[in-house]
Scaffold this active site. Sequence first.
Site, short mmCIF file in Angstrom:
data_model
loop_
_atom_site.label_atom_id
_atom_site.label_comp_id
_atom_site.label_asym_id
_atom_site.label_seq_id
_atom_site.Cartn_x
_atom_site.Cartn_y
_atom_site.Cartn_z
N ARG A 251 0.86 -1.18 0.00
CA ARG A 251 0.00 0.00 0.00
C ARG A 251 0.90 1.23 0.00
NH1 ARG A 251 -3.54 -2.74 -1.54
NH2 ARG A 251 -5.66 -3.00 -0.70
N GLU A 280 -3.94 7.28 -4.64
CA GLU A 280 -4.38 6.72 -5.92
C GLU A 280 -5.78 7.21 -6.28
OE1 GLU A 280 -4.11 2.46 -5.87
OE2 GLU A 280 -2.05 2.46 -5.12
N HIS A 298 -0.99 0.42 -10.16
CA HIS A 298 -1.59 -0.60 -9.30
C HIS A 298 -2.08 -1.79 -10.12
CE1 HIS A 298 -3.56 -1.11 -5.11
NE2 HIS A 298 -3.19 -2.28 -5.61
#
Length: 335
Positions: A251, A280, A298
């Site tokens: 993360r 994000e 991602h």
Amino acid sequence: MSKPLPKILICGDIIWAHDDVKELLGGIAEIVRVDSQTRSEFFTQLSDSGKFANAVGIYRHNSSEGRIGIFDKELVEKLPSTVKWIAHNGAGYDQIDVHTTKDRGICVSNTPGAVDDATATTALFLLIATIRQFTRAELSARAGSWKNNLQPAHDPSAMTLSILGLGGIGMRFAQMAHALPMKRILYHNRNPVKDAPEWLEYFPKERLAEMLNETDVLSIHVPLRKDTEGLVGEALIRGLKKHARIINTARGKVLDEDALIRAIEDGHLSAAGLDVYPDEPAINPKLLQFPQITILPHMGTETEESQRSMEVRALTNLKDFLEHGAGNDLIIEHK
């Protein structure tokens, strides 16, 4: 008159497992798809007179955030008192306030294991890209410069890899990296992993500085919690061997991005590979300036196989909850 079936909300996208929804839940639940376009609309539909009233379980995917927001304290407190299970689709569940859910008697499950291969192969790509300087080389080739301005690259067999957090993804990545092979593979956990292969070297907290000093590549695999936010910060980064590399598929907020950038700028780190970011889908524009940083949007779980497996596992947790009172993947905070 027959007793009504328990109501299950489908909150977020199901891309691959449409038939599985019917197969797993069709005969034992009333399936209601959350079509709310705003958070306020969702709250209205959760009311006693709304169509989501009396729901007992929720399938949740992060894609629902764009319409109704994350499952924070405000949202969780709006859920009907009948809700007893949230089946989150994903290994990480930082978008759910797990403490408020626990206080309200709502269990939360995730999908460990389902994402291991896809996320581990993403980390493997970043490992190879940073060691071999492939991103810098590709940028040079695309600019018509062939192999100009490249830095020295290395074979994986000359590099020591350290893994921060040896859970399912970390272990799968370690197995893949071992096949390259690496010179050594080290790891740090709160406790040693039972039945870990002998080629994995464990470093406890009191030896963490020693591990960092021997590290050529640090790969981050810890979940995001309050105690892990900013875990990989200035002190830890400066503890790494000079010219080391960092890769992050966990993360974004686990890594202090500003500290990373400073270490890239002054040469303490030679490269980085990132698949996750603090805000994000926004990516810090400073990161884009460095050819030695490999950047992915991602992609960790972006495979058909992993996504379908995640969907089925989350749905199976709901099925087990309805039939047996609990799913198999209860998160650690609720155990």
